[in-house]
Design a protein around this motif. Sequence first.
Motif, PDB file in Angstrom:
ATOM      1  N   GLU A 131       0.827  -1.206   0.000  1.00  0.00           N
ATOM      2  CA  GLU A 131       0.000   0.000   0.000  1.00  0.00           C
ATOM      3  C   GLU A 131       0.864   1.261   0.000  1.00  0.00           C
ATOM      4  O   GLU A 131       0.532   2.264  -0.653  1.00  0.00           O
ATOM      5  CB  GLU A 131      -0.936  -0.022   1.206  1.00  0.00           C
ATOM      6  CG  GLU A 131      -2.035  -1.074   1.084  1.00  0.00           C
ATOM      7  CD  GLU A 131      -2.791  -1.289   2.386  1.00  0.00           C
ATOM      8  OE1 GLU A 131      -2.457  -0.614   3.385  1.00  0.00           O
ATOM      9  OE2 GLU A 131      -3.703  -2.134   2.411  1.00  0.00           O
ATOM     10  N   GLN A 134       2.178   1.719  -3.434  1.00  0.00           N
ATOM     11  CA  GLN A 134       1.135   2.236  -4.318  1.00  0.00           C
ATOM     12  C   GLN A 134       0.985   3.746  -4.164  1.00  0.00           C
ATOM     13  O   GLN A 134       0.852   4.477  -5.154  1.00  0.00           O
ATOM     14  CB  GLN A 134      -0.198   1.548  -4.027  1.00  0.00           C
ATOM     15  CG  GLN A 134      -1.334   1.987  -4.947  1.00  0.00           C
ATOM     16  CD  GLN A 134      -1.143   1.520  -6.375  1.00  0.00           C
ATOM     17  OE1 GLN A 134      -1.422   0.369  -6.694  1.00  0.00           O
ATOM     18  NE2 GLN A 134      -0.647   2.394  -7.243  1.00  0.00           N
ATOM     19  N   ASP A 138       1.560   6.508  -7.064  1.00  0.00           N
ATOM     20  CA  ASP A 138       0.460   7.407  -7.419  1.00  0.00           C
ATOM     21  C   ASP A 138       0.846   8.870  -7.271  1.00  0.00           C
ATOM     22  O   ASP A 138       0.491   9.715  -8.108  1.00  0.00           O
ATOM     23  CB  ASP A 138      -0.762   7.104  -6.546  1.00  0.00           C
ATOM     24  CG  ASP A 138      -1.456   5.815  -6.938  1.00  0.00           C
ATOM     25  OD1 ASP A 138      -1.173   5.293  -8.028  1.00  0.00           O
ATOM     26  OD2 ASP A 138      -2.283   5.316  -6.146  1.00  0.00           O
ATOM     27  N   PHE A 360      -2.439  -3.924  -7.710  1.00  0.00           N
ATOM     28  CA  PHE A 360      -1.475  -2.833  -7.758  1.00  0.00           C
ATOM     29  C   PHE A 360      -1.538  -2.161  -9.124  1.00  0.00           C
ATOM     30  O   PHE A 360      -1.655  -2.806 -10.157  1.00  0.00           O
ATOM     31  CB  PHE A 360      -0.062  -3.364  -7.496  1.00  0.00           C
ATOM     32  CG  PHE A 360       0.931  -2.297  -7.144  1.00  0.00           C
ATOM     33  CD1 PHE A 360       1.136  -1.943  -5.818  1.00  0.00           C
ATOM     34  CD2 PHE A 360       1.637  -1.629  -8.128  1.00  0.00           C
ATOM     35  CE1 PHE A 360       2.047  -0.953  -5.479  1.00  0.00           C
ATOM     36  CE2 PHE A 360       2.544  -0.642  -7.807  1.00  0.00           C
ATOM     37  CZ  PHE A 360       2.750  -0.291  -6.475  1.00  0.00           C
TER      38      PHE A 360
END
Length: 379
Positions: A131, A134, A138, A360
């Motif tokens: 996470e 990610q 992003d 993902f």
Amino acid sequence: MTDMRWTNEFLDSMREQSDAPADEAVRSLFAQGMVGSANELMKQLVAKESVSADQLPAPLRGYFEQSARMPSWADPELIREGQAVFSRCGSLSVLALVCASLPTCYAGAEGVQVLHLTARLQTDTKRRIVETAQMVVDVMSPGGLEPDGWGIRDAQKVRLMHAAVRYLIHQSGQWKPEWGQPINQEDMAGTLVTFSVVTIRALAKLGYTLDPREAQAYYHAWRVVGYIMGVDERLLPEKYEDGARLADTIFGRVFCSSEEGRAMTRALIELIEHIIPGNIFDGLGRTLIRHLVGDSTAELIAVPPSDWTKSLMKPLQLLGWVMDEGDEQNVVNAKLCELFGRKLMEGIVWVHRGPERPPFRIPEALRESWNVRGREQQL
């Protein structure tokens, strides 16, 4: 010499401060009976990739609207330049995240207690790392910090999850007052600089030394993220050099060996060895962590001693696109570590995040430039 803006007295006061807007939004949810538990709230936030106003409980609408606003000092061009650095670094940025940023966080003995008390120390380490990766992808992908960008949405959700964690911990009665507030301002700032200052320093150790403009651009993008995530602006200095001084000041205060930090490090190393196929890279993860965070920090978090892979560290400076093509061994070592970073990214893409979590996500442009295969290509 300690910067007088960040004295011990000031930073002690920051340990007693959290994030009033996000905390109030979470309190309102519970006061109005709109969510059963903080854990339920966090699961909902993670499971939903997009957040629209009509899907949100009323107490959260104002929070998401307010927290999406960019600071007046945000420089779109600098943000784009910082994201371009991330794109160019490719596998090196993955190595910096997994082998420098995360282990540095584990050296903060009081901050890591949050992970322990929320049962995400060992059982959920894999998911937490994925996470985090990610969010980094992003934030630093092109357009990630533009209106409705993935990076802004991730930062907003992580900020709200922090507030939910604080609520949960206070309800548990297990938090020690001497630790300050759970996920307090100093710890938030300390974590933030691991993604900017620590990453930039790690890239230099991997041979990719940023010029002053690149370093400032990369740092600026994360400074904007810090603002969105509710970090006090007094802990968001404008210049990279000041951010580096703040990082060293905070690390000097919070670094201390702890069983929780050592357990997180063990779990991280085990994850690296698990998701990298074959045996060719065995030992390289722990060697890279020790190389990138330094021996003193490595000892605090109990990184095992380096093995034969230590011989790769000296040639790692050649990874920064300055390889001597005439030195065959250096070229082999550099290519090996680049491959390690790419396989690490592919392993993160492959990790199953649970039935309620989306797979993902890497923008196609980054996937192609980094030569990283997606899940569908690995089947």
